[in-house]
Design a protein around this motif. Structure first.
Motif, PDB file in Angstrom:
ATOM      1  N   LYS A 138       0.779  -1.294  -0.024  1.00 31.73           N
ATOM      2  CA  LYS A 138      -0.089   0.175   0.013  1.00 31.73           C
ATOM      3  C   LYS A 138       0.944   1.215   0.092  1.00 31.73           C
ATOM      4  CE  LYS A 138      -4.331  -1.502   2.139  1.00 31.73           C
ATOM      5  NZ  LYS A 138      -5.100  -1.435   3.381  1.00 31.73           N
ATOM      6  N   LYS A 139       1.974   1.264   0.790  1.00 36.97           N
ATOM      7  CA  LYS A 139       2.763   2.431   0.958  1.00 36.97           C
ATOM      8  C   LYS A 139       3.561   2.622  -0.404  1.00 36.97           C
ATOM      9  CE  LYS A 139       7.046   0.940   3.036  1.00 36.97           C
ATOM     10  NZ  LYS A 139       7.947   1.773   2.042  1.00 36.97           N
ATOM     11  N   GLY A 140       3.696   3.841  -0.670  1.00 32.26           N
ATOM     12  CA  GLY A 140       4.449   4.189  -2.018  1.00 32.26           C
ATOM     13  C   GLY A 140       6.008   3.946  -1.665  1.00 32.26           C
ATOM     14  N   LEU A 141       6.733   3.517  -2.679  1.00 36.05           N
ATOM     15  CA  LEU A 141       8.135   3.389  -2.507  1.00 36.05           C
ATOM     16  C   LEU A 141       8.702   4.516  -2.795  1.00 36.05           C
ATOM     17  CD1 LEU A 141       8.633   0.021  -4.598  1.00 36.05           C
ATOM     18  CD2 LEU A 141       7.975   0.201  -2.144  1.00 36.05           C
TER      19      LEU A 141
ATOM     20  N   SER B 268      10.105   0.060 -14.453  1.00 38.45           N
ATOM     21  CA  SER B 268      11.004  -1.272 -14.659  1.00 38.45           C
ATOM     22  C   SER B 268      10.320  -2.450 -13.889  1.00 38.45           C
ATOM     23  CB  SER B 268      12.127  -1.143 -14.714  1.00 38.45           C
ATOM     24  OG  SER B 268      13.040  -2.418 -14.862  1.00 38.45           O
ATOM     25  N   THR B 269       9.816  -3.467 -14.671  1.00 40.92           N
ATOM     26  CA  THR B 269       9.539  -4.748 -13.817  1.00 40.92           C
ATOM     27  C   THR B 269      10.104  -6.137 -14.433  1.00 40.92           C
ATOM     28  OG1 THR B 269       7.823  -5.094 -15.637  1.00 40.92           O
ATOM     29  CG2 THR B 269       7.312  -3.788 -13.590  1.00 40.92           C
ATOM     30  N   PHE B 270      10.123  -7.000 -14.017  1.00 43.00           N
ATOM     31  CA  PHE B 270      10.604  -8.228 -14.475  1.00 43.00           C
ATOM     32  C   PHE B 270      10.078  -8.530 -15.804  1.00 43.00           C
ATOM     33  CE2 PHE B 270      12.033  -9.136 -10.078  1.00 43.00           C
ATOM     34  CZ  PHE B 270      13.238  -9.321 -10.290  1.00 43.00           C
ATOM     35  N   ASP B 271       8.851  -8.104 -16.269  1.00 42.00           N
ATOM     36  CA  ASP B 271       8.075  -8.542 -17.560  1.00 42.00           C
ATOM     37  C   ASP B 271       8.744  -7.596 -18.491  1.00 42.00           C
ATOM     38  OD1 ASP B 271       6.332 -10.309 -16.519  1.00 42.00           O
ATOM     39  OD2 ASP B 271       4.748  -8.575 -15.964  1.00 42.00           O
TER      40      ASP B 271
ATOM     41  N   SER C  10      18.154  -1.223 -14.343  1.00 45.61           N
ATOM     42  CA  SER C  10      16.817  -1.343 -14.667  1.00 45.61           C
ATOM     43  C   SER C  10      16.489  -2.663 -13.691  1.00 45.61           C
ATOM     44  CB  SER C  10      16.488  -1.567 -16.164  1.00 45.61           C
ATOM     45  OG  SER C  10      16.727  -0.428 -16.693  1.00 45.61           O
ATOM     46  N   PHE C  11      17.387  -3.583 -13.741  1.00 43.38           N
ATOM     47  CA  PHE C  11      17.088  -4.915 -12.907  1.00 43.38           C
ATOM     48  C   PHE C  11      16.859  -4.378 -11.524  1.00 43.38           C
ATOM     49  CE2 PHE C  11      18.427  -8.471 -10.296  1.00 43.38           C
ATOM     50  CZ  PHE C  11      17.769  -9.185 -10.682  1.00 43.38           C
ATOM     51  N   VAL C  12      17.794  -3.568 -10.909  1.00 46.29           N
ATOM     52  CA  VAL C  12      17.789  -3.247  -9.436  1.00 46.29           C
ATOM     53  C   VAL C  12      16.165  -2.606  -9.197  1.00 46.29           C
ATOM     54  CG1 VAL C  12      18.377  -1.494  -7.785  1.00 46.29           C
ATOM     55  CG2 VAL C  12      19.885  -2.769  -9.147  1.00 46.29           C
TER      56      VAL C  12
ATOM     57  N   ASN D  99      10.574  -3.079  -7.239  1.00 43.70           N
ATOM     58  CA  ASN D  99       9.136  -2.907  -7.625  1.00 43.70           C
ATOM     59  C   ASN D  99       8.339  -4.446  -7.076  1.00 43.70           C
ATOM     60  OD1 ASN D  99       8.738  -0.413  -8.505  1.00 43.70           O
ATOM     61  ND2 ASN D  99       9.544  -0.728 -10.524  1.00 43.70           N
ATOM     62  N   PHE D 100       9.091  -5.474  -7.541  1.00 43.10           N
ATOM     63  CA  PHE D 100       8.561  -6.766  -7.254  1.00 43.10           C
ATOM     64  C   PHE D 100       8.617  -6.953  -5.821  1.00 43.10           C
ATOM     65  CE2 PHE D 100       9.390 -11.285  -6.578  1.00 43.10           C
ATOM     66  CZ  PHE D 100       8.146 -11.794  -7.366  1.00 43.10           C
ATOM     67  N   ILE D 101       9.414  -6.559  -4.896  1.00 46.60           N
ATOM     68  CA  ILE D 101       9.256  -7.141  -3.437  1.00 46.60           C
ATOM     69  C   ILE D 101       8.745  -5.899  -2.695  1.00 46.60           C
ATOM     70  CG2 ILE D 101      11.155  -8.616  -3.617  1.00 46.60           C
ATOM     71  CD1 ILE D 101      13.092  -6.753  -2.476  1.00 46.60           C
ATOM     72  N   GLY D 102       8.618  -4.832  -3.115  1.00 46.07           N
ATOM     73  CA  GLY D 102       7.896  -3.669  -2.773  1.00 46.07           C
ATOM     74  C   GLY D 102       8.997  -3.021  -1.555  1.00 46.07           C
TER      75      GLY D 102
END
Length: 410
Positions: A84-87, A111-114, A163-165, A170-173
């Motif tokens: 919920k909280k913004g990164l 960036s995402t893993f997709d 981009s991977f970082v 984003n993936f783990i929040g």
């Protein structure tokens, strides 16, 4: 609650955020480890500010499931709150006040893993590794180890390390703490920065190899080693992921690379043909093209460019797949050692200047209607495109060249 017969919907604080609320005395069933439990909203409380939920568990299941079920609720609740909280992205700044060493901005990296270009098997292994880390707090504690994970990303510039970082965060929040070693005064200052970080965060140091070779920096090799795996790290790096990037690790002290300081080594190479096809699908919307065999032959000779360089060529000519692929072929033939970013910019200009010699059905991706904004961006970035407005207007076209290759969505 999604499986209940009815529920109450309330808008949340953010857009598209919907909360589900129970009615008084409404019962919601849950299942955990084969046992059925029930949650009931108690409406006997006199104050509306206090919400009371009653948990009912069968006596036969109570001893077996109650403690692990409550632990499960805490973990799940933390995950929901984290999403919920913004990164935020934190950067270290020059300040004499110890409480003002970090400055933050919203972390809105797309960036995402997709979207990252990476071997699919490797990507799936890394995703599994991250998911496993998030669930192993008690396992790390049982081993007497700090609950942290460290990654080394190494490879030439433009291969997607940053981009991977971002995709990882984003993936783990997790928030990101980007440490600029050039702003760190000494080893003690580096420790202070670590103390000021929070749990559930990615701690990033980019281009570590360059700083280790730069003798003018205030941080010593010993300071870096203690930062990575010292007593302070074990006490203050709980529930953190540490990421270090390098262009290469051949000339780095082996003490930095040993297990415990670096858990996972990930190589980011220059583009091969498989990565090129992924880029073509993402940037141009094609997964097959008549020029692909020619591109593959050039890759087989050992020529290569970084994904960033190839991506920029495709972006500049995104409305004409044939023109984009020809630009990539030319760049691979002339700058295939990965050092040709300057010549790639020259290639953009050459492609535009010789548009009159192309086939009639080929339209310049830079000068199509969609390409106007891209042209302005390139002017702003490189100052290389200088054309008269009369030439620009002559090359406008409203029909993008999309029939040259098979669509990714087909």
């Amino acid at each position: 609650m999604e499986d209940s017969d009815y529920t109450n919907l309330f808008t949340g604080k953010k857009s598209n955020d919907i909360s589900l609320h129970l009615d008084p005395n409404q019962v919601i069933d849950d299942c955990f480890l084969g046992a059925r439990v029930s949650w009931i909203k108690d409406d006997k409380s006199d104050t509306t500010s206090c919400r009371t939920l009653v948990l009912k568990v069968r006596r036969a299941d109570k001893r077996r499931i109650l403690r692990p079920y409550l632990q499960h609720i805490h973990i799940t609740s933390d995950e929901v709150e984290q999403k919920k909280k913004g990164l935020k992205l934190y950067i270290n700044i020059d300040s004499h006040e110890q409480n003002r060493r970090w400055r933050s901005v919203p972390f809105n990296h797309p960036s995402t893993f997709d979207t990252i270009v990476m071997d699919s098997d490797l990507k799936n292994k890394l995703i599994s590794d991250l998911e496993s880390f998030l669930k192993t707090k008690q396992y790390y504690q049982r081993l007497g180890r700090a609950w942290k994970r460290s990654y080394l990303l190494y490879g030439p510039s433009g291969t997607g390390k940053s981009s991977f970082v971002a995709a990882m965060a984003n993936f783990i929040g997790y928030d990101v703490y980007d440490i600029d070693l050039s702003r760190v005064l000494d080893d003690s200052d580096l420790k202070t920065l670590l103390l000021r970080t929070t749990s559930k965060s990615v701690i990033l140091i980019e281009d570590l190899d360059r700083f280790l070779m730069d003798k003018s920096t205030g941080v010593s090799l010993s300071g870096v080693l203690n930062f990575m795996d010292g007593i302070l790290n074990a006490c203050c790096a709980e529930e953190r992921i540490m990421v270090f990037t390098m262009n290469g690790k051949d000339h780095v002290d082996p003490a930095i690379l040993r297990p415990g300081r670096i858990d996972v080594h990930i190589h980011f190479p220059l583009c091969d043909f498989a990565a090129f096809k992924t880029l073509a699908c993402s940037y141009l919307g094609v997964k097959d093209h008549k020029l692909f065999p020619q591109v593959e032959e050039i890759f087989l000779t050992g020529a290569s460019l970084s994904p960033a360089e190839i991506g920029e060529l495709m972006l500049a000519n995104r409305n004409s797949p044939s023109r984009a692929l020809k630009s990539v072929i030319t760049a691979l033939q002339t700058d295939g050692d990965g050092r040709g970013s300057l010549n790639i910019r020259r290639q953009w200009t050459d492609d535009c200047s010789r548009k009159s010699t192309d086939d009639p059905g080929e339209h310049s991706g830079i000068f199509s209607r969609e390409g106007v904004h891209a042209m302005k961006d390139f002017k702003k970035l490189y100052g290389l495109l200088r054309f008269k407005s009369t030439k620009i207007s002559e090359s406008f076209d409203t029909t993008p060249d999309r029939k040259e290759g098979q669509s990714c969505g087909s």
